[in-house]
Design a protein around this motif. Structure first.
Motif, PDB file in Angstrom:
ATOM      1  N   ALA A 150       0.844  -1.197   0.000  1.00 26.89           N
ATOM      2  CA  ALA A 150       0.000   0.000   0.000  1.00 26.89           C
ATOM      3  C   ALA A 150       0.872   1.236   0.000  1.00 26.89           C
ATOM      4  O   ALA A 150       1.878   1.307   0.720  1.00 26.89           O
ATOM      5  CB  ALA A 150      -0.915   0.008   1.225  1.00 26.89           C
ATOM      6  N   VAL A 185       0.379   5.099   0.857  1.00 27.79           N
ATOM      7  CA  VAL A 185      -0.596   5.922   1.561  1.00 27.79           C
ATOM      8  C   VAL A 185      -0.087   7.360   1.600  1.00 27.79           C
ATOM      9  O   VAL A 185       0.931   7.663   2.243  1.00 27.79           O
ATOM     10  CB  VAL A 185      -0.831   5.401   2.991  1.00 27.79           C
ATOM     11  CG1 VAL A 185      -1.886   6.251   3.694  1.00 27.79           C
ATOM     12  CG2 VAL A 185      -1.252   3.934   2.958  1.00 27.79           C
ATOM     13  N   ARG A 236      -4.577   7.230  -1.797  1.00 25.91           N
ATOM     14  CA  ARG A 236      -4.286   5.956  -1.142  1.00 25.91           C
ATOM     15  C   ARG A 236      -4.438   4.863  -2.185  1.00 25.91           C
ATOM     16  O   ARG A 236      -5.432   4.818  -2.911  1.00 25.91           O
ATOM     17  CB  ARG A 236      -5.219   5.708   0.044  1.00 25.91           C
ATOM     18  CG  ARG A 236      -5.246   6.839   1.043  1.00 25.91           C
ATOM     19  CD  ARG A 236      -6.348   6.673   2.074  1.00 25.91           C
ATOM     20  NE  ARG A 236      -5.952   5.804   3.170  1.00 25.91           N
ATOM     21  CZ  ARG A 236      -5.414   6.265   4.302  1.00 25.91           C
ATOM     22  NH1 ARG A 236      -5.203   7.558   4.472  1.00 25.91           N
ATOM     23  NH2 ARG A 236      -5.085   5.411   5.272  1.00 25.91           N
ATOM     24  N   VAL A 292      -3.509   0.511  -3.102  1.00 28.77           N
ATOM     25  CA  VAL A 292      -3.002  -0.793  -2.680  1.00 28.77           C
ATOM     26  C   VAL A 292      -2.989  -1.714  -3.887  1.00 28.77           C
ATOM     27  O   VAL A 292      -3.885  -1.651  -4.748  1.00 28.77           O
ATOM     28  CB  VAL A 292      -3.836  -1.366  -1.516  1.00 28.77           C
ATOM     29  CG1 VAL A 292      -5.283  -1.577  -1.934  1.00 28.77           C
ATOM     30  CG2 VAL A 292      -3.229  -2.641  -0.965  1.00 28.77           C
ATOM     31  N   GLU A 325      -5.993  -1.814   2.316  1.00 25.93           N
ATOM     32  CA  GLU A 325      -4.821  -1.331   3.040  1.00 25.93           C
ATOM     33  C   GLU A 325      -4.563  -2.144   4.310  1.00 25.93           C
ATOM     34  O   GLU A 325      -3.405  -2.431   4.654  1.00 25.93           O
ATOM     35  CB  GLU A 325      -5.019   0.144   3.379  1.00 25.93           C
ATOM     36  CG  GLU A 325      -3.834   0.840   3.973  1.00 25.93           C
ATOM     37  CD  GLU A 325      -4.166   2.296   4.275  1.00 25.93           C
ATOM     38  OE1 GLU A 325      -3.760   2.764   5.355  1.00 25.93           O
ATOM     39  OE2 GLU A 325      -4.832   2.941   3.450  1.00 25.93           O
ATOM     40  N   VAL A 363       3.350  -1.248   3.999  1.00 24.50           N
ATOM     41  CA  VAL A 363       2.699   0.058   3.900  1.00 24.50           C
ATOM     42  C   VAL A 363       3.774   1.128   3.858  1.00 24.50           C
ATOM     43  O   VAL A 363       4.610   1.219   4.767  1.00 24.50           O
ATOM     44  CB  VAL A 363       1.739   0.323   5.084  1.00 24.50           C
ATOM     45  CG1 VAL A 363       1.167   1.740   4.990  1.00 24.50           C
ATOM     46  CG2 VAL A 363       0.617  -0.699   5.091  1.00 24.50           C
ATOM     47  N   ARG A 422       4.148   5.163   3.715  1.00 22.42           N
ATOM     48  CA  ARG A 422       3.354   6.363   3.959  1.00 22.42           C
ATOM     49  C   ARG A 422       4.227   7.611   3.786  1.00 22.42           C
ATOM     50  O   ARG A 422       5.289   7.737   4.403  1.00 22.42           O
ATOM     51  CB  ARG A 422       2.765   6.350   5.368  1.00 22.42           C
ATOM     52  CG  ARG A 422       1.814   7.514   5.649  1.00 22.42           C
ATOM     53  CD  ARG A 422       1.325   7.492   7.089  1.00 22.42           C
ATOM     54  NE  ARG A 422       0.586   6.280   7.405  1.00 22.42           N
ATOM     55  CZ  ARG A 422      -0.721   6.127   7.226  1.00 22.42           C
ATOM     56  NH1 ARG A 422      -1.445   7.133   6.734  1.00 22.42           N
ATOM     57  NH2 ARG A 422      -1.314   4.986   7.542  1.00 22.42           N
ATOM     58  N   THR A 450       8.522   3.498   5.235  1.00 17.96           N
ATOM     59  CA  THR A 450       7.833   2.217   5.406  1.00 17.96           C
ATOM     60  C   THR A 450       7.429   2.026   6.862  1.00 17.96           C
ATOM     61  O   THR A 450       8.287   1.953   7.746  1.00 17.96           O
ATOM     62  CB  THR A 450       8.730   1.061   4.933  1.00 17.96           C
ATOM     63  OG1 THR A 450       9.078   1.281   3.564  1.00 17.96           O
ATOM     64  CG2 THR A 450       8.000  -0.266   5.051  1.00 17.96           C
TER      65      THR A 450
END
Length: 225
Positions: free
Chosen positions: A154, A156, A161, A163, A168, A174, A176, A199
């Motif tokens: 994902a 973000v 957003r 995935v 998510e 993930v 971000r 991450t």
């Protein structure tokens, strides 16, 4: 790429770049571009102008290979910024017409390289334009193809957003960061160290090659802020 008017977005980006470089002192035009370290600011502008000229002329390889881009720079080696701007402005109408008749692929080049120039000149701007998001969406599609059947990842942002599969909550990894940073990562303008720092779940290491969509990841951190 998207539901926006991409020809207008190209035109706005071209104007932002021209406003950025038109009055550059000669010494600034010779700065190295960190994200394109083989080129100076003037070299990169030469490529941007040369791409437009070649596209209008019908000379555009699918892979935008190094020989093709280097030829654009060599052909304009003796041109100063003013001459490059004048040539590019003369191509605005013909390239708009070409895009209307064919496709808006040139939008990606101008959006990506606008930020490359801003990074070299330390002049942030244009970070949340519809054109940038259109290019981001295109490269998300390419990133999805590069990720393939690996466990879901994902991305973000502060607005966007995404995935690769599922949702998510079920993503193995993930990453971000602000939308702009993710957009730049997707066009291979962020280092492995930057991706690791963003991450917050899992291990991004097995996915680093998927971020190398336009060549190897930069060896040093890059920023346009």
């Amino acid at each position: 790429m998207s539901g926006i008017d991409e020809i207008e977005e190209w035109t706005r980006a071209q104007r932002r770049v021209i406003d950025l470089v038109r009055d550059l002192p000669p010494e600034l035009s010779e700065l190295t571009v960190p994200s394109c370290p083989d080129w100076t600011v003037r070299d990169l502008l030469s490529h941007m102008v040369g791409l437009g000229a070649d596209v209008v002329r019908g000379d555009e390889p699918d892979d935008h290979n190094e020989e093709w881009t280097d030829r654009q720079v060599r052909a304009r080696r003796d041109h100063d910024v003013a001459a490059l701007v004048a040539e590019w402005e003369s191509l605005t109408g013909p390239l708009r017409d070409w895009m209307a008749a064919h496709n808006t692929r040139p939008l990606g080049d101008v959006i990506i390289h606008e930020q490359d120039l801003r990074g070299a000149l330390r002049e942030p701007g244009g970070q949340h334009t519809p054109g940038l998001y259109a290019v981001m969406d295109t490269f998300l599609g390419r990133f999805a193809g590069a990720v393939g059947d690996r466990a879901p990842i994902a991305l973000v942002g502060d607005g966007r957003r995404w995935v690769s599969a599922g949702d998510e909550a079920g993503a193995a990894v993930v990453v971000r960061a602000p939308d702009f940073e993710l957009a730049r990562a997707l066009v291979t303008r962020r280092s492995a160290a930057q991706l690791r720092a963003w991450t917050e779940r899992g291990d991004v290491e097995p996915y680093l090659d998927a971020f190398a969509l336009l060549g190897p990841l930069p060896g040093t951190d890059l920023t346009e802020s």
